[in-house]
Design a protein around this motif. Structure first.
Motif, PDB file in Angstrom:
ATOM      1  N   SER A 158      -6.656 -14.764  24.840  1.00  0.00           N
ATOM      2  CA  SER A 158      -6.577 -14.159  26.179  1.00  0.00           C
ATOM      3  C   SER A 158      -7.734 -13.203  26.442  1.00  0.00           C
ATOM      4  O   SER A 158      -8.037 -12.880  27.587  1.00  0.00           O
ATOM      5  CB  SER A 158      -5.233 -13.446  26.369  1.00  0.00           C
ATOM      6  OG  SER A 158      -5.233 -12.212  25.682  1.00  0.00           O
ATOM      7  N   ILE A 159      -8.382 -12.719  25.357  1.00  0.00           N
ATOM      8  CA  ILE A 159      -9.542 -11.832  25.562  1.00  0.00           C
ATOM      9  C   ILE A 159     -10.823 -12.481  25.021  1.00  0.00           C
ATOM     10  O   ILE A 159     -11.803 -11.803  24.711  1.00  0.00           O
ATOM     11  CB  ILE A 159      -9.313 -10.432  24.937  1.00  0.00           C
ATOM     12  CG1 ILE A 159      -8.844 -10.535  23.470  1.00  0.00           C
ATOM     13  CG2 ILE A 159      -8.339  -9.626  25.758  1.00  0.00           C
ATOM     14  CD1 ILE A 159      -8.766  -9.202  22.744  1.00  0.00           C
ATOM     15  N   GLY A 160     -10.778 -13.820  24.888  1.00  0.00           N
ATOM     16  CA  GLY A 160     -11.991 -14.565  24.534  1.00  0.00           C
ATOM     17  C   GLY A 160     -12.436 -14.436  23.094  1.00  0.00           C
ATOM     18  O   GLY A 160     -13.626 -14.550  22.783  1.00  0.00           O
ATOM     19  N   ILE A 161     -11.488 -14.181  22.188  1.00  0.00           N
ATOM     20  CA  ILE A 161     -11.850 -14.102  20.762  1.00  0.00           C
ATOM     21  C   ILE A 161     -11.247 -15.301  20.040  1.00  0.00           C
ATOM     22  O   ILE A 161     -10.082 -15.648  20.253  1.00  0.00           O
ATOM     23  CB  ILE A 161     -11.329 -12.786  20.114  1.00  0.00           C
ATOM     24  CG1 ILE A 161     -11.984 -11.567  20.766  1.00  0.00           C
ATOM     25  CG2 ILE A 161     -11.592 -12.777  18.602  1.00  0.00           C
ATOM     26  CD1 ILE A 161     -11.477 -10.224  20.253  1.00  0.00           C
ATOM     27  N   ASN A 210     -16.157  -8.500  18.177  1.00  0.00           N
ATOM     28  CA  ASN A 210     -17.117  -7.558  18.766  1.00  0.00           C
ATOM     29  C   ASN A 210     -16.670  -7.031  20.117  1.00  0.00           C
ATOM     30  O   ASN A 210     -17.455  -6.946  21.064  1.00  0.00           O
ATOM     31  CB  ASN A 210     -18.482  -8.229  18.944  1.00  0.00           C
ATOM     32  CG  ASN A 210     -19.370  -7.945  17.763  1.00  0.00           C
ATOM     33  OD1 ASN A 210     -19.325  -6.846  17.221  1.00  0.00           O
ATOM     34  ND2 ASN A 210     -20.124  -8.945  17.350  1.00  0.00           N
ATOM     35  N   LYS A 211     -15.408  -6.687  20.228  1.00  0.00           N
ATOM     36  CA  LYS A 211     -14.870  -6.214  21.522  1.00  0.00           C
ATOM     37  C   LYS A 211     -14.349  -4.787  21.360  1.00  0.00           C
ATOM     38  O   LYS A 211     -13.879  -4.403  20.287  1.00  0.00           O
ATOM     39  CB  LYS A 211     -13.674  -7.080  21.938  1.00  0.00           C
ATOM     40  CG  LYS A 211     -14.046  -8.436  22.447  1.00  0.00           C
ATOM     41  CD  LYS A 211     -13.548  -8.597  23.869  1.00  0.00           C
ATOM     42  CE  LYS A 211     -14.014  -9.822  24.429  1.00  0.00           C
ATOM     43  NZ  LYS A 211     -14.592 -10.553  25.088  1.00  0.00           N
ATOM     44  N   THR A 212     -14.431  -4.039  22.445  1.00  0.00           N
ATOM     45  CA  THR A 212     -13.757  -2.735  22.458  1.00  0.00           C
ATOM     46  C   THR A 212     -12.818  -2.713  23.671  1.00  0.00           C
ATOM     47  O   THR A 212     -13.068  -3.394  24.667  1.00  0.00           O
ATOM     48  CB  THR A 212     -14.751  -1.556  22.577  1.00  0.00           C
ATOM     49  OG1 THR A 212     -15.646  -1.846  23.631  1.00  0.00           O
ATOM     50  CG2 THR A 212     -15.516  -1.332  21.283  1.00  0.00           C
ATOM     51  N   LEU A 213     -11.746  -1.957  23.551  1.00  0.00           N
ATOM     52  CA  LEU A 213     -10.762  -1.882  24.640  1.00  0.00           C
ATOM     53  C   LEU A 213     -10.458  -0.421  24.935  1.00  0.00           C
ATOM     54  O   LEU A 213     -10.570   0.431  24.047  1.00  0.00           O
ATOM     55  CB  LEU A 213      -9.446  -2.550  24.209  1.00  0.00           C
ATOM     56  CG  LEU A 213      -9.379  -4.064  24.010  1.00  0.00           C
ATOM     57  CD1 LEU A 213      -7.983  -4.438  23.525  1.00  0.00           C
ATOM     58  CD2 LEU A 213      -9.694  -4.801  25.313  1.00  0.00           C
ATOM     59  N   SER A 214     -10.036  -0.155  26.161  1.00  0.00           N
ATOM     60  CA  SER A 214      -9.549   1.195  26.458  1.00  0.00           C
ATOM     61  C   SER A 214      -8.222   1.371  25.717  1.00  0.00           C
ATOM     62  O   SER A 214      -7.587   0.382  25.332  1.00  0.00           O
ATOM     63  CB  SER A 214      -9.313   1.352  27.964  1.00  0.00           C
ATOM     64  OG  SER A 214      -8.205   0.540  28.337  1.00  0.00           O
ATOM     65  N   ASN A 249      -2.990  -0.652  23.854  1.00  0.00           N
ATOM     66  CA  ASN A 249      -1.533  -0.520  23.713  1.00  0.00           C
ATOM     67  C   ASN A 249      -0.785  -1.621  24.458  1.00  0.00           C
ATOM     68  O   ASN A 249       0.222  -2.132  23.971  1.00  0.00           O
ATOM     69  CB  ASN A 249      -1.081   0.858  24.217  1.00  0.00           C
ATOM     70  CG  ASN A 249      -1.545   1.956  23.274  1.00  0.00           C
ATOM     71  OD1 ASN A 249      -1.766   1.703  22.087  1.00  0.00           O
ATOM     72  ND2 ASN A 249      -1.716   3.158  23.788  1.00  0.00           N
ATOM     73  N   ARG A 250      -1.308  -2.000  25.616  1.00  0.00           N
ATOM     74  CA  ARG A 250      -0.659  -3.069  26.392  1.00  0.00           C
ATOM     75  C   ARG A 250      -0.707  -4.387  25.618  1.00  0.00           C
ATOM     76  O   ARG A 250       0.295  -5.097  25.491  1.00  0.00           O
ATOM     77  CB  ARG A 250      -1.366  -3.216  27.754  1.00  0.00           C
ATOM     78  CG  ARG A 250      -0.766  -4.293  28.663  1.00  0.00           C
ATOM     79  CD  ARG A 250      -1.499  -4.386  29.993  1.00  0.00           C
ATOM     80  NE  ARG A 250      -2.946  -4.527  29.859  1.00  0.00           N
ATOM     81  CZ  ARG A 250      -3.568  -5.667  29.593  1.00  0.00           C
ATOM     82  NH1 ARG A 250      -2.886  -6.772  29.438  1.00  0.00           N
ATOM     83  NH2 ARG A 250      -4.883  -5.706  29.468  1.00  0.00           N
ATOM     84  N   LEU A 251      -1.877  -4.698  25.037  1.00  0.00           N
ATOM     85  CA  LEU A 251      -2.006  -5.957  24.296  1.00  0.00           C
ATOM     86  C   LEU A 251      -1.128  -5.973  23.051  1.00  0.00           C
ATOM     87  O   LEU A 251      -0.543  -6.992  22.694  1.00  0.00           O
ATOM     88  CB  LEU A 251      -3.473  -6.195  23.899  1.00  0.00           C
ATOM     89  CG  LEU A 251      -4.378  -6.655  25.046  1.00  0.00           C
ATOM     90  CD1 LEU A 251      -5.799  -6.830  24.570  1.00  0.00           C
ATOM     91  CD2 LEU A 251      -3.875  -7.965  25.649  1.00  0.00           C
TER      92      LEU A 251
END
Ligand code: B16
Ligand code: MG
Length: 230
Positions: free
Chosen positions: A31-34, A61-65, A70-72
């Protein structure tokens, strides 16, 4: 004869929930392209939910707020629980019930030492909740495996000295945690992967009553190597 304590990991020892973790993490990663593989899933065994997501993000190689993170994590758990809800006693891994029953018959204290925050839900589904004298899981600890906290708390809960405890574990992080707690570490799985364990069995069908009885009777179960572990 000193009182012994038997501490069981949950995922990968009592039930194979790694396959459900895989499906849920894969859906999240996609869902986040990994891209997420089964080989990477192996590296999440025994690793807490938070640390698992951190690893997946690092691999991609992703960072999230913080809010998205927490939502994911919550979404992953909801998806994971949809598989857990369908579990029943047929998912208890081979040989586990026999071993548990033998230890109960011999009046040995048994505890759960798991990183999972879903352990009560899973134990209820496979009808093993009442089997354990103590349940220490991801809700009861602040430090994840390989930190020994989960096993030390389990030993405390069943009132057995750590050096008289035996841990059954399928993950490298969990074996390291048991070793750091100065407990006997029994690896369940591949001996080449779990090479830090005191002894390794492929699964519980390889663990016979003679071995369990030796553990119960043995005066000192800790091998010399343990003395050197800080
Ligand atoms: P949850 P264990 C661990 O359980 C799993 O091996 C690991 O893959 C999982 O990420 C962790 O529990 C947290 O699980 O998302 O249910 O809180 O092997 O220590 O019993
Ligand atoms: Mg495990």
């Amino acid at each position: 004869m000193k009182k012994k304590g038997f501490i069981f990991d949950l995922d990968g020892v009592i039930v194979d929930t790694a396959k459900y973790h895989f499906l849920a993490w894969k859906k999240l990663a996609q869902s986040i392209g990994i891209d997420f593989t089964e080989v990477q899933n192996e590296q999440l065994k025994g690793v807490s939910r938070v640390e698992s997501l951190k690893k997946i993000l690092a691999w991609g190689n992703k960072t999230l707020s913080e809010a998205d993170f927490n939502r994911l994590m919550a979404e992953k758990n909801t998806n994971y629980l949809s598989y857990i809800h369908k579990m029943d006693t047929s998912e208890i891994l081979p040989g586990v019930l026999n071993a548990l029953q033998y230890l109960i018959d011999k009046k040995q204290p048994i505890a759960l030492g798991s990183a999972s925050k879903n352990s009560v839900e899973i134990l209820n589904k496979v009808n093993l909740y009442k089997t354990f004298d103590a349940i220490i899981d991801g809700n009861a600890v602040t430090k994840a495996k390989p930190n020994p906290e989960v096993f030390l708390k389990a030993a405390e809960a069943i009132k057995v000295a750590p050096e008289n405890c035996i841990v059954f574990e399928d993950s490298v992080a969990g074996i390291q945690a048991a070793n750091k707690a100065k407990m006997m570490s029994v690896g369940i799985g591949d001996a080449s992967v779990l090479n830090e364990a005191d002894i390794v069995f492929k699964d519980f069908t390889e663990i016979d009553f003679k071995f369990l009885n030796e553990l119960i009777k043995e005066k000192r179960i800790i091998n010399k190597r343990k003395k050197n572990i800080e």
